[in-house]
Enzyme design. Structure first.
Site, PDB file in Angstrom:
ATOM      1  N   HIS A   1      -2.072 -21.602  18.345  1.00 59.64           N
ATOM      2  CA  HIS A   1      -2.758 -22.378  17.305  1.00 59.64           C
ATOM      3  C   HIS A   1      -2.172 -23.783  17.231  1.00 59.64           C
ATOM      4  O   HIS A   1      -1.014 -23.990  17.606  1.00 59.64           O
ATOM      5  CB  HIS A   1      -2.555 -21.722  15.932  1.00 59.64           C
ATOM      6  CG  HIS A   1      -3.375 -20.492  15.714  1.00 59.64           C
ATOM      7  ND1 HIS A   1      -2.848 -19.335  15.178  1.00 59.64           N
ATOM      8  CD2 HIS A   1      -4.695 -20.241  15.930  1.00 59.64           C
ATOM      9  CE1 HIS A   1      -3.813 -18.428  15.082  1.00 59.64           C
ATOM     10  NE2 HIS A   1      -4.934 -18.946  15.531  1.00 59.64           N
TER      11      HIS A   1
ATOM     12  N   ARG B   1      -9.791  -9.674  14.722  1.00 58.64           N
ATOM     13  CA  ARG B   1      -9.371 -10.242  13.438  1.00 58.64           C
ATOM     14  C   ARG B   1     -10.551 -10.550  12.508  1.00 58.64           C
ATOM     15  O   ARG B   1     -10.334 -10.945  11.362  1.00 58.64           O
ATOM     16  CB  ARG B   1      -8.492 -11.502  13.681  1.00 58.64           C
ATOM     17  CG  ARG B   1      -7.220 -11.161  14.483  1.00 58.64           C
ATOM     18  CD  ARG B   1      -6.151 -12.213  14.322  1.00 58.64           C
ATOM     19  NE  ARG B   1      -5.759 -12.366  12.927  1.00 58.64           N
ATOM     20  CZ  ARG B   1      -4.981 -13.330  12.457  1.00 58.64           C
ATOM     21  NH1 ARG B   1      -4.493 -14.224  13.284  1.00 58.64           N
ATOM     22  NH2 ARG B   1      -4.675 -13.408  11.171  1.00 58.64           N
TER      23      ARG B   1
ATOM     24  N   ARG C   1      -8.893 -20.079  20.177  1.00 60.45           N
ATOM     25  CA  ARG C   1      -9.512 -19.397  19.032  1.00 60.45           C
ATOM     26  C   ARG C   1     -10.572 -20.234  18.302  1.00 60.45           C
ATOM     27  O   ARG C   1     -11.391 -19.684  17.581  1.00 60.45           O
ATOM     28  CB  ARG C   1      -8.419 -19.011  18.031  1.00 60.45           C
ATOM     29  CG  ARG C   1      -7.380 -18.036  18.569  1.00 60.45           C
ATOM     30  CD  ARG C   1      -7.882 -16.615  18.579  1.00 60.45           C
ATOM     31  NE  ARG C   1      -6.924 -15.700  19.190  1.00 60.45           N
ATOM     32  CZ  ARG C   1      -5.944 -15.104  18.537  1.00 60.45           C
ATOM     33  NH1 ARG C   1      -5.796 -15.306  17.248  1.00 60.45           N
ATOM     34  NH2 ARG C   1      -5.111 -14.288  19.169  1.00 60.45           N
TER      35      ARG C   1
ATOM     36  N   CYS D   1       1.955 -19.236   8.913  1.00 58.37           N
ATOM     37  CA  CYS D   1       0.898 -18.214   9.023  1.00 58.37           C
ATOM     38  C   CYS D   1       0.917 -17.203   7.892  1.00 58.37           C
ATOM     39  O   CYS D   1      -0.083 -16.543   7.644  1.00 58.37           O
ATOM     40  CB  CYS D   1       1.044 -17.404  10.311  1.00 58.37           C
ATOM     41  SG  CYS D   1       1.641 -18.267  11.710  1.00 58.37           S
TER      42      CYS D   1
ATOM     43  N   LEU E   1      -1.869  -8.955  18.054  1.00 59.71           N
ATOM     44  CA  LEU E   1      -2.226  -9.647  19.299  1.00 59.71           C
ATOM     45  C   LEU E   1      -1.077 -10.508  19.817  1.00 59.71           C
ATOM     46  O   LEU E   1      -0.362 -11.132  19.035  1.00 59.71           O
ATOM     47  CB  LEU E   1      -3.430 -10.559  19.054  1.00 59.71           C
ATOM     48  CG  LEU E   1      -4.735  -9.879  18.644  1.00 59.71           C
ATOM     49  CD1 LEU E   1      -5.756 -10.937  18.238  1.00 59.71           C
ATOM     50  CD2 LEU E   1      -5.256  -9.021  19.788  1.00 59.71           C
TER      51      LEU E   1
HETATM   52  C1  LIG Z   1       0.069 -20.984  13.148  1.00 57.85           C
HETATM   53  N1  LIG Z   1      -0.107 -19.595  13.587  1.00 57.85           N
HETATM   54  C2  LIG Z   1       0.641 -19.268  14.739  1.00 57.85           C
HETATM   55  C3  LIG Z   1      -0.951 -18.738  12.875  1.00 57.85           C
HETATM   56  N2  LIG Z   1      -1.554 -19.200  11.925  1.00 57.85           N
HETATM   57  N3  LIG Z   1      -1.217 -17.466  13.204  1.00 57.85           N
HETATM   58  C4  LIG Z   1      -0.523 -16.579  14.037  1.00 57.85           C
HETATM   59  C5  LIG Z   1      -1.358 -15.364  14.399  1.00 57.85           C
HETATM   60  C6  LIG Z   1      -0.655 -14.427  15.321  1.00 57.85           C
HETATM   61  C7  LIG Z   1      -1.492 -13.241  15.722  1.00 57.85           C
HETATM   62  N4  LIG Z   1      -0.704 -12.325  16.474  1.00 57.85           N
HETATM   63  C8  LIG Z   1      -2.709 -13.634  16.533  1.00 57.85           C
HETATM   64  O1  LIG Z   1      -2.619 -13.649  17.749  1.00 57.85           O
HETATM   65  O2  LIG Z   1      -3.751 -13.921  15.960  1.00 57.85           O
END
Ligand SMILES: CN(C)C(=N)NCCC[C@H](N)C(=O)O
Length: 258
Positions: free
Chosen positions: A163, A87, A133, A248, A19
């Site tokens: 995030h 997810r 999210r 992450c 994503l």
């Molecule tokens: C602190 N960060 C940024 C994270 N814990 N996760 C990144 C997830 C990225 C994934 N493409 C998405 O969009 O979920």
């Protein structure tokens, strides 16, 4: 001394379909990403960490970002309920891995959503980014699980990045570091330090003196060295194309400095 422990999850062959929300999509080199992941894991091992692999989820492009599947506090693992439907299938195997390691399991339930990347813990305070999210119900459920354990849960606005830990993380001394243009309200933290590069805001604490960070923030790395920290840099360019950062790619377990 007991080893420090971390969960990791190897990248899916479908990683390139991960994503992307706040940045332009650009092509991901999956072979390079696999090598970068091996280097990241090697950096954890070199710093004395033992890693535990969550069973791979080849059909889930974003599964490598294992941090998002849970929030670990003391002996409790709160299993997340990801805000992105794509997810949601990532969590059962992550739950099985921490259950196997002896954690007490709690869960975020519908209609709550919460991603582990939205949760920053330091010294008994748990800041949670309410944004794309993670919703209010998810935060209320997390608070109900963690407050009886002594945590103070604080909701933080989040609109500019994916995030909360895309915006801010904390140094071993509790200084909260962030790249100011991407932080909604730096005033949330008394001890906020603005850093000059976006990925300089992302640190993984390996011990009280050692920080793991991305290789593309050299000015911030220098700033941390000037503050007395040992800084280990890893190239995670392919994960950054999917809005990932160093935090992450692992979940640090019991006994870790948060
Ligand atoms: C602190 N960060 C940024 C994270 N814990 N996760 C990144 C997830 C990225 C994934 N493409 C998405 O969009 O979920």
């Amino acid at each position: 001394m007991d080893k420090k422990h971390a969960l990791i999850r190897r990248p899916s062959p479908r990683l390139a379909d991960g994503l992307v929300t706040h940045i332009e999509r650009s092509p991901v080199d999956v072979e390079l990403a696999k090598r970068q992941w091996e280097d990241y894991v090697a950096a954890l091992h070199d710093a004395g960490w033992q890693t535990h692999e969550v069973a791979p989820a080849d059909d889930c492009p974003d599964a490598v970002f294992v941090e998002d599947t849970m929030v670990v506090y003391g002996d409790t693992a709160v299993i997340a309920r990801p805000g992105a439907d794509e997810r949601k299938p990532e969590t059962p195997a992550a739950e099985a891995a921490v259950r196997e390691l002896g954690y007490r399991i709690a869960r975020i339930e519908a209609p709550g959503t919460l991603d582990g990347g939205d949760v920053l813990k330091f010294g008994g305070t748990v800041w949670v980014g309410r944004g794309g999210r993670t919703n209010d119900e998810g935060i209320a459920q997390l608070a109900a699980h963690l407050e009886p354990l002594g945590a103070r849960v604080v909701t933080v606005p989040l609109t500019k990045v994916l995030h909360l830990k895309s915006a801010v993380t904390a140094l071993p001394d509790g200084t909260v570091v962030g790249y100011e243009p991407l932080v909604d309200d730096p005033g949330v933290w008394e001890n906020f330090l603005a850093v000059p590069e976006e990925s300089g805001a992302h640190v993984v604490l390996l011990d009280g003196e050692t920080i793991l960070m991305a290789a593309d923030a050299p000015r911030t790395a220098e700033l941390y060295r000037e503050r007395g920290y040992r800084v280990i840099e890893v190239d995670i360019s392919e994960y950054e194309k999917l809005e990932g950062c160093v935090t992450c790619l692992s979940v640090r377990l019991r006994g870790m400095p948060d």
